[in-house]
Design a protein around this motif. Structure first.
Motif, PDB file in Angstrom:
ATOM      1  N   UNK A 193      42.357 -46.049 -44.733  1.00 15.88           N
ATOM      2  CA  UNK A 193      43.131 -47.409 -44.627  1.00 15.88           C
ATOM      3  C   UNK A 193      43.471 -47.038 -42.820  1.00 15.88           C
ATOM      4  N   UNK A 194      44.401 -47.477 -42.419  1.00 20.31           N
ATOM      5  CA  UNK A 194      44.947 -46.949 -41.031  1.00 20.31           C
ATOM      6  C   UNK A 194      45.157 -45.987 -40.808  1.00 20.31           C
ATOM      7  N   UNK A 195      45.330 -44.945 -41.864  1.00 19.87           N
ATOM      8  CA  UNK A 195      45.600 -43.422 -41.720  1.00 19.87           C
ATOM      9  C   UNK A 195      43.917 -43.437 -41.481  1.00 19.87           C
ATOM     10  N   UNK A 196      43.144 -43.845 -41.537  1.00 18.76           N
ATOM     11  CA  UNK A 196      41.863 -43.067 -40.762  1.00 18.76           C
ATOM     12  C   UNK A 196      42.194 -42.937 -39.348  1.00 18.76           C
ATOM     13  N   UNK A 200      40.841 -38.847 -38.958  1.00 14.26           N
ATOM     14  CA  UNK A 200      39.383 -38.861 -38.554  1.00 14.26           C
ATOM     15  C   UNK A 200      39.414 -39.279 -37.023  1.00 14.26           C
ATOM     16  N   UNK A 201      40.334 -39.660 -36.456  1.00 17.03           N
ATOM     17  CA  UNK A 201      40.717 -39.804 -34.831  1.00 17.03           C
ATOM     18  C   UNK A 201      39.577 -40.463 -34.690  1.00 17.03           C
ATOM     19  N   UNK A 202      39.530 -41.716 -34.895  1.00 16.58           N
ATOM     20  CA  UNK A 202      38.797 -42.799 -35.034  1.00 16.58           C
ATOM     21  C   UNK A 202      39.224 -43.809 -34.099  1.00 16.58           C
ATOM     22  N   UNK A 203      39.036 -44.093 -33.447  1.00 15.48           N
ATOM     23  CA  UNK A 203      39.764 -44.428 -32.086  1.00 15.48           C
ATOM     24  C   UNK A 203      39.306 -45.881 -32.296  1.00 15.48           C
ATOM     25  N   UNK A 204      37.810 -47.012 -33.298  1.00 15.94           N
ATOM     26  CA  UNK A 204      37.896 -48.201 -33.573  1.00 15.94           C
ATOM     27  C   UNK A 204      39.208 -48.500 -34.528  1.00 15.94           C
ATOM     28  N   UNK A 205      39.559 -47.900 -35.098  1.00 15.03           N
ATOM     29  CA  UNK A 205      40.951 -48.130 -35.231  1.00 15.03           C
ATOM     30  C   UNK A 205      42.385 -49.259 -35.588  1.00 15.03           C
ATOM     31  N   UNK A 288      48.074 -54.233 -40.971  1.00 17.26           N
ATOM     32  CA  UNK A 288      47.030 -54.550 -41.978  1.00 17.26           C
ATOM     33  C   UNK A 288      45.697 -53.157 -41.061  1.00 17.26           C
ATOM     34  N   UNK A 289      44.998 -53.080 -41.886  1.00 16.66           N
ATOM     35  CA  UNK A 289      43.889 -51.451 -41.221  1.00 16.66           C
ATOM     36  C   UNK A 289      42.757 -52.570 -40.247  1.00 16.66           C
ATOM     37  N   UNK A 290      42.920 -52.635 -39.294  1.00 16.65           N
ATOM     38  CA  UNK A 290      42.229 -53.395 -38.502  1.00 16.65           C
ATOM     39  C   UNK A 290      40.951 -52.708 -38.202  1.00 16.65           C
ATOM     40  N   UNK A 291      39.496 -52.944 -37.848  1.00 15.54           N
ATOM     41  CA  UNK A 291      38.507 -51.802 -36.331  1.00 15.54           C
ATOM     42  C   UNK A 291      37.349 -53.167 -36.770  1.00 15.54           C
ATOM     43  N   UNK A 292      37.029 -52.797 -35.170  1.00 15.44           N
ATOM     44  CA  UNK A 292      35.442 -53.142 -34.617  1.00 15.44           C
ATOM     45  C   UNK A 292      34.726 -54.099 -35.978  1.00 15.44           C
ATOM     46  N   UNK A 293      34.379 -52.956 -37.058  1.00 19.38           N
ATOM     47  CA  UNK A 293      33.511 -53.253 -38.586  1.00 19.38           C
ATOM     48  C   UNK A 293      33.500 -52.748 -39.382  1.00 19.38           C
ATOM     49  N   UNK A 309      35.522 -45.965 -46.757  1.00 16.04           N
ATOM     50  CA  UNK A 309      35.157 -46.726 -47.329  1.00 16.04           C
ATOM     51  C   UNK A 309      36.764 -47.699 -46.616  1.00 16.04           C
ATOM     52  N   UNK A 310      36.722 -48.355 -45.485  1.00 20.47           N
ATOM     53  CA  UNK A 310      38.167 -48.313 -44.824  1.00 20.47           C
ATOM     54  C   UNK A 310      37.915 -49.342 -43.482  1.00 20.47           C
ATOM     55  N   UNK A 311      38.969 -49.897 -43.619  1.00 24.32           N
ATOM     56  CA  UNK A 311      39.089 -51.118 -41.764  1.00 24.32           C
ATOM     57  C   UNK A 311      38.929 -52.663 -42.750  1.00 24.32           C
ATOM     58  N   UNK A 312      39.692 -52.453 -44.243  1.00 25.05           N
ATOM     59  CA  UNK A 312      39.061 -53.785 -44.172  1.00 25.05           C
ATOM     60  C   UNK A 312      39.636 -55.102 -44.137  1.00 25.05           C
TER      61      UNK A 312
END
Length: 340
Positions: A193-196, A200-205, A288-293, A309-312
């Motif tokens: 989830x938001x931990x990504x 993962x240094x996922x800046x879309x999260x 909540x774990x927001x993401x562009x997609x 499987x994250x960003x729901x």
């Protein structure tokens, strides 16, 4: 033996673990599935939510995929509701009304054939909700769907997982690349989830802060939701009624905000004046774990397979079982190409 680690014990992590474990066991194939997480129910983000089915806050995620995943979940909840497990799993059938103030939008446009008995509100029905309102509702949808309260659903799913021989391990993973490289697992499923964002240094999260209040109002048997950007919602659960809510992007404050509490309680009382007499139980905040997609894809890391499987967003429960099926299919497709 195939060794699988699922990182994250929210509803998407546990669902993915069950899907993989049960598939291989039913095919009489050796598999060992382990859920690894630093937090478990009742301390996950989902535990404080009402668990009402409905796609929400999913950014630019492909609508066709959202339709498939959410339909899978609706069918999954129907199976539980029809079984003797419904009470334990917190699954209830619930009448709902969703309202909109956007004259150019139609409520539930792409998912209305998934729920039961979806009917547009008539002008006279809308008028009932528009009394004493400055900004009028222009459309509404009445239908029946499910709530599946995560505070009950998660323990139920975890029990199902462990009963089939699943392993649960409490551990905080801070370096996914290192974990993948050094562990003995063949497959790693990332459901953090938001931990990504950090893992993962996922800046879309980004966080989508949600604050709710819970009240005692046993006389409420249906959900009422205002889909305006500053709208409120009222969702009954088995032991309380959830009043909401906020969806503040990139806000990481986990403390209860008095201004938000006033917005929630005052707004819900305007929607349903009878709440003036409801006993306030407690307030809750989650991110909540927001993401562009939403990210659901597989990648190779040497001989290992990593499935993300994250960003729901606000749709964790609504998409979990459907996304878990796709996780399984990604794993099976990878097996065809290798000796996993």
């Amino acid at each position: 033996m195939l060794k699988v680690a699922v990182i994250g014990a929210g509803v998407n992590g546990v669902s993915s673990a069950i899907k993989i474990l049960e598939h291989f066991q039913n095919a009489n194939k050796n598999v060992r599935v382990t859920i690894i997480s630093d937090e478990f129910s009742p301390n996950t983000t989902g535990d404080g939510s009402a668990g009402l089915w409905g796609p929400f806050l999913l950014g630019g995620t492909d609508e066709k995929k959202v339709y498939k995943w959410s339909k899978d979940v609706h069918q999954f909840l129907e199976q539980i509701w029809l079984s003797e497990d419904a009470g334990e799993a917190g699954v209830c059938l619930l009448p709902c009304v969703r309202l909109s103030t956007d004259p150019n939008a139609s409520v539930g446009d792409f998912w209305r054939d998934i729920v039961y008995g979806a009917v547009d509100l008539t002008p006279s029905q809308l008028e009932v909700y528009n009394r004493n309102r400055d900004v009028k509702f222009t459309s509404g949808l009445s239908f029946v769907t499910y709530t599946s309260e995560p505070i009950k659903l998660l323990p139920y799913l975890m029990k199902r997982f462990v009963r089939r021989g699943g392993i649960v391990q409490q551990q905080r993973i801070t370096n996914l690349e290192g974990f993948v490289k050094d562990s003995s697992y063949d497959v790693i499923v990332n459901c953090t989830g938001l931990g990504s964002r950090q893992l993962l240094n996922d800046e879309q999260m980004y966080s989508v802060r949600g604050q709710v209040s819970r009240v005692k109002a046993n006389w409420i048997y249906s959900a009422l939701l205002d889909e305006s950007d500053d709208g409120n919602y009222i969702i009954p659960n088995t032991e309380s009624v959830v009043l909401g809510g906020t969806h503040q992007e990139k806000d990481y404050n986990l403390k209860v905000c008095p201004q938000d509490k006033s917005f929630i309680i005052d707004g819900c009382r305007r929607l349903l004046p009878g709440l003036n007499h409801a006993e306030h139980l407690f307030d809750w905040v989650g991110l909540r774990p927001g993401r562009d997609q939403l990210r659901l894809e597989a990648e190779r890391c040497g001989s290992k397979l990593v499935i993300h499987n994250y960003g729901h967003g606000g749709s964790g429960v609504t998409l979990a079982w459907g996304c878990a099926e796709d996780v399984l299919q990604l794993l099976l497709a990878a097996q065809l190409k290798s000796k996993l």
